[in-house]
Design a protein around this motif. Structure first.
Motif, PDB file in Angstrom:
ATOM      1  N   UNK A   1       3.216   0.513  30.854  1.00  0.00           N
ATOM      2  CA  UNK A   1       3.818   1.715  31.445  1.00  0.00           C
ATOM      3  C   UNK A   1       3.348   2.925  30.648  1.00  0.00           C
ATOM      4  N   UNK A   2       3.195   4.024  31.316  1.00  0.00           N
ATOM      5  CA  UNK A   2       2.629   5.198  30.653  1.00  0.00           C
ATOM      6  C   UNK A   2       3.536   5.782  29.581  1.00  0.00           C
ATOM      7  N   UNK A   3       4.848   5.767  29.852  1.00  0.00           N
ATOM      8  CA  UNK A   3       5.761   6.441  28.928  1.00  0.00           C
ATOM      9  C   UNK A   3       7.176   5.940  29.121  1.00  0.00           C
ATOM     10  N   UNK A   4       8.098   6.550  28.412  1.00  0.00           N
ATOM     11  CA  UNK A   4       9.510   6.159  28.469  1.00  0.00           C
ATOM     12  C   UNK A   4      10.082   6.314  29.865  1.00  0.00           C
ATOM     13  N   UNK A   5       9.769   7.406  30.535  1.00  0.00           N
ATOM     14  CA  UNK A   5      10.309   7.637  31.872  1.00  0.00           C
ATOM     15  C   UNK A   5       9.898   6.530  32.836  1.00  0.00           C
TER      16      UNK A   5
ATOM     17  N   UNK B   1      14.192 -18.247  21.462  1.00  0.00           N
ATOM     18  CA  UNK B   1      15.287 -18.829  20.688  1.00  0.00           C
ATOM     19  C   UNK B   1      16.110 -19.803  21.538  1.00  0.00           C
ATOM     20  N   UNK B   2      16.299 -19.437  22.814  1.00  0.00           N
ATOM     21  CA  UNK B   2      16.895 -20.350  23.795  1.00  0.00           C
ATOM     22  C   UNK B   2      16.542 -19.797  25.171  1.00  0.00           C
ATOM     23  N   UNK B   3      15.719 -20.516  25.905  1.00  0.00           N
ATOM     24  CA  UNK B   3      15.117 -19.922  27.106  1.00  0.00           C
ATOM     25  C   UNK B   3      16.004 -19.996  28.344  1.00  0.00           C
ATOM     26  N   UNK B   4      16.912 -20.967  28.405  1.00  0.00           N
ATOM     27  CA  UNK B   4      17.670 -21.178  29.627  1.00  0.00           C
ATOM     28  C   UNK B   4      18.963 -20.414  29.700  1.00  0.00           C
ATOM     29  N   UNK B   5      19.008 -19.221  29.105  1.00  0.00           N
ATOM     30  CA  UNK B   5      20.242 -18.440  29.077  1.00  0.00           C
ATOM     31  C   UNK B   5      20.000 -17.056  29.682  1.00  0.00           C
ATOM     32  N   UNK B   6      21.086 -16.426  30.106  1.00  0.00           N
ATOM     33  CA  UNK B   6      20.943 -15.184  30.863  1.00  0.00           C
ATOM     34  C   UNK B   6      20.549 -13.992  30.007  1.00  0.00           C
ATOM     35  N   UNK B   7      20.695 -14.078  28.681  1.00  0.00           N
ATOM     36  CA  UNK B   7      20.327 -12.934  27.843  1.00  0.00           C
ATOM     37  C   UNK B   7      18.960 -13.100  27.180  1.00  0.00           C
ATOM     38  N   UNK B   8      18.179 -14.083  27.651  1.00  0.00           N
ATOM     39  CA  UNK B   8      16.816 -14.248  27.154  1.00  0.00           C
ATOM     40  C   UNK B   8      15.909 -13.171  27.749  1.00  0.00           C
ATOM     41  N   UNK B   9      14.895 -12.778  27.017  1.00  0.00           N
ATOM     42  CA  UNK B   9      13.945 -11.770  27.503  1.00  0.00           C
ATOM     43  C   UNK B   9      13.032 -12.404  28.545  1.00  0.00           C
ATOM     44  N   UNK B  10      12.889 -11.738  29.682  1.00  0.00           N
ATOM     45  CA  UNK B  10      12.016 -12.224  30.747  1.00  0.00           C
ATOM     46  C   UNK B  10      10.827 -11.308  30.997  1.00  0.00           C
ATOM     47  N   UNK B  11      10.924 -10.058  30.550  1.00  0.00           N
ATOM     48  CA  UNK B  11       9.863  -9.101  30.862  1.00  0.00           C
ATOM     49  C   UNK B  11       9.638  -8.157  29.685  1.00  0.00           C
ATOM     50  N   UNK B  12       8.371  -7.841  29.442  1.00  0.00           N
ATOM     51  CA  UNK B  12       7.974  -6.941  28.359  1.00  0.00           C
ATOM     52  C   UNK B  12       7.213  -5.753  28.928  1.00  0.00           C
ATOM     53  N   UNK B  13       7.574  -4.561  28.474  1.00  0.00           N
ATOM     54  CA  UNK B  13       6.880  -3.339  28.848  1.00  0.00           C
ATOM     55  C   UNK B  13       6.287  -2.726  27.589  1.00  0.00           C
ATOM     56  N   UNK B  14       5.022  -2.303  27.664  1.00  0.00           N
ATOM     57  CA  UNK B  14       4.350  -1.710  26.509  1.00  0.00           C
ATOM     58  C   UNK B  14       3.608  -0.455  26.944  1.00  0.00           C
ATOM     59  N   UNK B  15       3.503   0.498  26.037  1.00  0.00           N
ATOM     60  CA  UNK B  15       2.706   1.685  26.317  1.00  0.00           C
ATOM     61  C   UNK B  15       1.232   1.380  26.017  1.00  0.00           C
ATOM     62  N   UNK B  16       0.297   2.161  26.575  1.00  0.00           N
ATOM     63  CA  UNK B  16      -1.131   1.883  26.372  1.00  0.00           C
ATOM     64  C   UNK B  16      -1.547   1.841  24.903  1.00  0.00           C
ATOM     65  N   UNK B  17      -0.952   2.694  24.077  1.00  0.00           N
ATOM     66  CA  UNK B  17      -1.401   2.776  22.687  1.00  0.00           C
ATOM     67  C   UNK B  17      -1.023   1.560  21.851  1.00  0.00           C
ATOM     68  N   UNK B  18      -0.009   0.803  22.254  1.00  0.00           N
ATOM     69  CA  UNK B  18       0.406  -0.368  21.474  1.00  0.00           C
ATOM     70  C   UNK B  18       0.135  -1.676  22.202  1.00  0.00           C
ATOM     71  N   UNK B  19      -0.369  -1.608  23.428  1.00  0.00           N
ATOM     72  CA  UNK B  19      -0.506  -2.799  24.261  1.00  0.00           C
ATOM     73  C   UNK B  19      -1.357  -3.875  23.590  1.00  0.00           C
ATOM     74  N   UNK B  20      -2.536  -3.505  23.099  1.00  0.00           N
ATOM     75  CA  UNK B  20      -3.433  -4.494  22.503  1.00  0.00           C
ATOM     76  C   UNK B  20      -2.806  -5.140  21.270  1.00  0.00           C
ATOM     77  N   UNK B  21      -2.280  -4.338  20.377  1.00  0.00           N
ATOM     78  CA  UNK B  21      -1.716  -4.872  19.136  1.00  0.00           C
ATOM     79  C   UNK B  21      -0.527  -5.786  19.413  1.00  0.00           C
ATOM     80  N   UNK B  22       0.349  -5.380  20.316  1.00  0.00           N
ATOM     81  CA  UNK B  22       1.528  -6.200  20.626  1.00  0.00           C
ATOM     82  C   UNK B  22       1.101  -7.516  21.263  1.00  0.00           C
ATOM     83  N   UNK B  23       0.198  -7.456  22.230  1.00  0.00           N
ATOM     84  CA  UNK B  23      -0.213  -8.668  22.928  1.00  0.00           C
ATOM     85  C   UNK B  23      -0.937  -9.642  22.001  1.00  0.00           C
TER      86      UNK B  23
END
Length: 418
Positions: free
Chosen positions: A324-328, A251-273
């Motif tokens: 990542x394996x899980x929430x922890x 939505x606007x990349x040059x700002x401090x609240x933009x998302x820079x990193x994504x974490x996914x669990x194994x069960x949703x990794x393929x679908x999300x990507x």
């Protein structure tokens, strides 16, 4: 210390004592007049901004940073509207935080008062010039501004308009001053001007903030860079996840609240990507991912992620992705690599949401919403002076209340201490 910095400091200190006496109505009326002045002088401001933009292009400034620098008629109108909104906000000055009658009959009260003089050092975002003035003025503080050289013409044009509005209102123009010397030495002197400056707030990249923290003898409120994460757990609504990730990243990349990193669990990794491969293709977003995820991206530039990627604030169309394996594990990763700014979990599991909210160390923690909302206006605070990522005094978007301190007021009727 140079005569110039001392002079600005002295003038600001005198002005702060005048501002502290203004009523809320007086402050609001002057802010409205200043907003009108910005609109009246919009063409002059845009002409000055065009000079800054031309220099930026000649110096090959990255396009996301040029976007931060650029003013348009609509953006000037938004700045003026923000100033009008600050005028309509509740005035924190004079509010009583606590009132108590002691056993000896003393009435002890704590009330909000201005800091006095606030200095702000910031980079190429000329809208900050007006935002800082509005918030500092409404909270009864004089301000010294030290903008980056990239926005020198824009900042000067805006301050000239604001000072003219102050003079026309019969008030000292020293309520807002611009340190026009763009040398590093001038910045260092301002950081050490503890005789006159009560609080210093840096706004900008990691290098600027680190320099201020290491150099300043004036008390500093640290505003942070934003290595912000989204974690998608096993229960997430994947349509919602894709929408939030795309919004946070593009939505606007040059700002401090933009998302820079994504974490996914194994069960949703393929679908999300695979969803993101489609969504990101139109920009396109560069993908820095672990080996097992790269095969899911066919339409985007992709790179094998390195450990450095996990801690990188790209401020561009780039994102790192990790399984990542899980929430922890997600929480542990975020707390290791984040900048304590804004973090998000996408989940339908209430227990996971509560654990994420409780254990993630950040100024703003989200469940099922974009990190792009970490903003003073979106939080109902009006324009913000910055987003604090420290833990003392203020944290998160800093509005009017964060620009006040308190003092104790004690009423007695002859009590002496035994």
């Amino acid at each position: 210390m140079s005569t110039l910095v001392q002079q600005l400091g002295k003038q600001a200190q005198v002005a702060s004592r005048v501002l502290a006496k203004l009523t809320t109505q007086q402050k609001n009326e002057i802010l409205m007049q200043a907003a009108d002045a910005l609109l009246e002088h919009c063409d002059e401001i845009l002409e000055a901004n065009a000079q800054d933009l031309e220099r930026a292009k000649q110096n090959d400034m990255p396009k996301p940073l040029q976007d931060r620098l650029m003013l348009t008629k609509a953006r000037v109108e938004a700045i003026a509207k923000g100033m009008q909104e600050v005028a309509q906000l509740e005035d924190p000055v004079g509010q009583f935080v606590k009132m108590e009658k002691r056993p000896n009959g003393l009435y002890i009260m704590q009330k909000r008062v201005p800091f006095g003089v606030i200095a702000v050092i910031y980079e190429a975002r000329p809208n900050v010039t007006a935002d800082v003035f509005a918030l500092c003025f409404k909270s009864g503080n004089a301000t010294i501004l030290k903008g980056g050289k990239d926005a020198a013409s824009s900042n000067l044009a805006i301050v000239n308009v604001l000072q003219q509005a102050l003079r026309q209102a019969g008030l000292t123009e020293h309520a807002v001053q611009l340190l026009e010397d763009n040398s590093r030495e001038a910045s260092r002197e301002l950081m050490r001007c503890h005789e006159y400056v009560d609080v210093l707030i840096p706004r900008g990249g990691a290098g600027l903030i680190r320099s201020v923290i290491e150099t300043a003898t004036v008390p500093v409120i640290e505003t942070g860079t934003g290595n912000c994460h989204v974690f998608v757990d096993d229960t997430a609504d994947l349509d919602m996840a894709a929408s939030i990730i795309v919004n946070g990243k593009t939505q606007r990349v040059g700002v401090c609240n933009a998302v820079e990193s994504l974490l996914v669990t194994p069960s949703v990794a393929k679908a999300v990507c695979q969803r993101l491969d489609q969504e990101f293709a139109q920009f396109p977003v560069k993908i820095h991912a672990e080996q097992e995820l790269l095969e899911y991206f066919q339409q985007n530039p992709k790179f094998l992620a390195t450990p450095e990627d996990w801690g990188t604030e790209y401020l561009d169309y780039e994102i790192s992705i990790k399984v990542v394996d899980d929430l922890d594990e997600a929480i542990a990763h975020i707390n290791r690599y984040n900048t304590r700014h804004s973090e998000c979990i996408i989940t339908q599991d209430f227990s996971n949401a509560e654990q994420f909210l409780d254990e993630v160390d950040a100024a703003a923690v989200y469940v099922n919403a974009s990190t792009r909302f970490t903003d003073g206006h979106e939080f109902g605070l009006g324009a913000e002076i910055g987003i604090s990522t420290q833990k003392l005094h203020a944290r998160g978007p800093m509005g009017l209340q964060a620009l006040t301190t308190t003092k104790f007021v004690i009423y007695g009727n002859g009590q002496v201490r035994p």
